[in-house]
Design an enzyme around this catalytic site. Structure first.
Site, PDB file in Angstrom:
ATOM      1  CG  ASN A  24      -0.267   0.183   2.528  1.00 21.79           C
ATOM      2  OD1 ASN A  24       0.435   1.179   2.719  1.00 21.79           O
ATOM      3  ND2 ASN A  24      -0.433  -0.735   3.470  1.00 21.79           N
ATOM      4  CG  ASN A  78      -6.322  -6.724   7.499  1.00 24.03           C
ATOM      5  OD1 ASN A  78      -5.336  -6.089   7.836  1.00 24.03           O
ATOM      6  ND2 ASN A  78      -7.352  -6.135   6.915  1.00 24.03           N
ATOM      7  NE  ARG A  97      -1.594  -8.718   5.970  1.00 24.93           N
ATOM      8  CZ  ARG A  97      -2.430  -8.053   6.766  1.00 24.93           C
ATOM      9  NH1 ARG A  97      -2.956  -6.906   6.369  1.00 24.93           N
ATOM     10  NH2 ARG A  97      -2.753  -8.533   7.959  1.00 24.93           N
ATOM     11  NE  ARG A 151      -4.253  -4.412  -0.179  1.00 24.90           N
ATOM     12  CZ  ARG A 151      -3.535  -4.379   0.950  1.00 24.90           C
ATOM     13  NH1 ARG A 151      -3.877  -5.134   1.968  1.00 24.90           N
ATOM     14  NH2 ARG A 151      -2.489  -3.579   1.051  1.00 24.90           N
ATOM     15  CG  HIS A 180      -7.705  -2.784   4.332  1.00 28.80           C
ATOM     16  ND1 HIS A 180      -6.534  -3.047   5.015  1.00 28.80           N
ATOM     17  CD2 HIS A 180      -7.954  -3.876   3.562  1.00 28.80           C
ATOM     18  CE1 HIS A 180      -6.094  -4.258   4.658  1.00 28.80           C
ATOM     19  NE2 HIS A 180      -6.937  -4.765   3.783  1.00 28.80           N
ATOM     20  CG  ASP A 182      -9.701  -1.099   8.672  1.00 26.47           C
ATOM     21  OD1 ASP A 182      -9.023  -0.594   7.749  1.00 26.47           O
ATOM     22  OD2 ASP A 182      -9.268  -2.022   9.400  1.00 26.47           O
ATOM     23  CB  ALA A 270       2.731  -1.195   8.303  1.00 27.70           C
ATOM     24  CB  CYS A 276      -5.350  -1.951  11.316  1.00 31.60           C
ATOM     25  SG  CYS A 276      -5.777  -0.748  10.102  1.00 31.60           S
TER      26      CYS A 276
HETATM   27  N1  ARG Z   1       0.460  -3.406   5.663  1.00 32.45           N
HETATM   28  C1  ARG Z   1      -0.860  -3.933   5.853  1.00 32.45           C
HETATM   29  C2  ARG Z   1      -1.511  -4.189   4.503  1.00 32.45           C
HETATM   30  O1  ARG Z   1      -1.257  -3.440   3.584  1.00 32.45           O
HETATM   31  C3  ARG Z   1      -1.668  -2.967   6.676  1.00 32.45           C
HETATM   32  C4  ARG Z   1      -3.018  -3.507   7.015  1.00 32.45           C
HETATM   33  C5  ARG Z   1      -3.816  -2.568   7.869  1.00 32.45           C
HETATM   34  N2  ARG Z   1      -5.006  -3.176   8.255  1.00 32.45           N
HETATM   35  C6  ARG Z   1      -6.220  -2.666   8.085  1.00 32.45           C
HETATM   36  N3  ARG Z   1      -7.224  -3.334   8.555  1.00 32.45           N
HETATM   37  N4  ARG Z   1      -6.424  -1.542   7.451  1.00 32.45           N
HETATM   38  O2  ARG Z   1      -2.264  -5.111   4.342  1.00 32.45           O
END
Ligand code: ARG
Length: 295
Positions: A24, A78, A97, A151, A180, A182, A270, A276
């Site tokens: 991201n 997640n 991931r 995503r 995302h 959230d 991140a 998150c």
């Molecule tokens: N680096 C993670 C990703 O890109 C961050 C995830 C953050 N989580 C969230 N629920 N927004 O997947």
């Protein structure tokens, strides 16, 4: 009289957290690498402070074991969509991931064995959904808001509705920064929603406004959204977030909410922050709560 139930939240200690790949636009492995040792210490301290703030607000904390080589496992939101003691375990969009999936499935099966959940299964193959990061339970409306685009796939929203037997409102996300849902939408217990409108397609923002009611949307500015203010954990009237401008703080206070700011800068590198880093295990739909009471 309704008794308020303490939220039970899953967290993952940041033992292996780092920014070593970029999936991201917030992630810059080079920048992380320049201060990695200090940032690891900072992340640990921030996570501990956050965990303490959650506990002080009344949350019960469960921990999932961190795994080496899976630095984003700290973002437990997640891991799965959880409602009515059932978990629909995530399938991730990016290979970086996907290694988390088997660990989370095993973890949720363990929760079934402990009697904390009744059922856990993977999202079917051929679709992606990154758990509560993209599928957020709105307790006051009895529905899921489901983000799709960067995503999660739209097909996952239909599957989620069928799996849980509750309404799911799909909303299209159009920006990579708010990849995302959230990070741009947060339902509050009284029915208000923190919302960063530019993250949604025009049609989806229209749908959100219609379903929620315009007066229920609390606008989050670009600056607040970049501080991850919409990525908040609401417990009662306390809204725990990593940053909050004065104007947003005042508009929340008018509605009876207190913004509680906890530093989470290392995790923001991140692309994640408060919400998150948590996954709520004990959301119940009204129908399921009634059925349990009668049983
Ligand atoms: N680096 C993670 C990703 O890109 C961050 C995830 C953050 N989580 C969230 N629920 N927004 O997947």
């Amino acid at each position: 009289m309704t008794k308020t139930v303490a939220p039970r939240l899953v967290l993952c200690p940041p033992d292996h957290f780092a920014v070593v790949y970029a999936i991201n636009p917030w992630m810059e492995p080079g920048r992380w690498g320049q201060g990695a040792d200090a940032l690891k210490v900072q992340a640990r301290a921030e996570w501990q402070g956050f965990k303490n703030a959650l506990a002080a607000a009344g949350a019960e904390i469960e921990l999932v074991k961190p795994e080496p080589g899976l630095p984003d496992m700290v973002f437990t939101a997640n891991a799965a969509v959880v409602l009515d003691r059932k978990a629909l375990v995530a399938r991730f969009r990016w290979p970086e991931r996907q290694g988390e999936e088997a660990h989370f499935l095993a973890y949720f099966r363990g929760l079934v064995a402990r009697g904390l959940l009744d059922h856990a299964e993977m999202l079917p193959q051929g679709m992606t959904q990154e758990g509560a990061g993209d599928c957020i339970w709105d307790a006051s409306r009895g529905l899921f808001w489901a983000g799709h685009g960067p995503r999660s796939s739209l097909s996952a929203a239909a599957h989620t509705a069928e799996f849980f037997g509750v309404p799911v409102v799909p909303l299209e996300l159009v920006s990579q920064r708010f990849y995302h849902m959230d990070v741009c939408l947060c339902p509050l217990p009284g029915g208000e929603l923190l919302c960063h409108a530019p993250a949604f397609s025009a049609a989806s923002y229209g749908r959100l406004r219609e379903e929620a009611g315009r007066d229920k949307l609390i606008d989050v500015s670009a600056e607040d959204a970049a501080g991850f203010a919409a990525n908040a954990v609401a417990i009662g009237n306390k809204v725990i977030m990593s940053a909050c401008g004065d104007d947003l703080r005042a508009r929340m206070a008018e509605r009876g909410y207190e913004a509680v700011v906890v530093p989470l800068e290392a995790f923001r590198m991140a692309g994640g922050a408060a919400f998150c880093l948590t996954l709520r295990l004990n959301h119940m739909s009204a129908a399921a709560a009634d059925a349990r009471k009668r049983a």
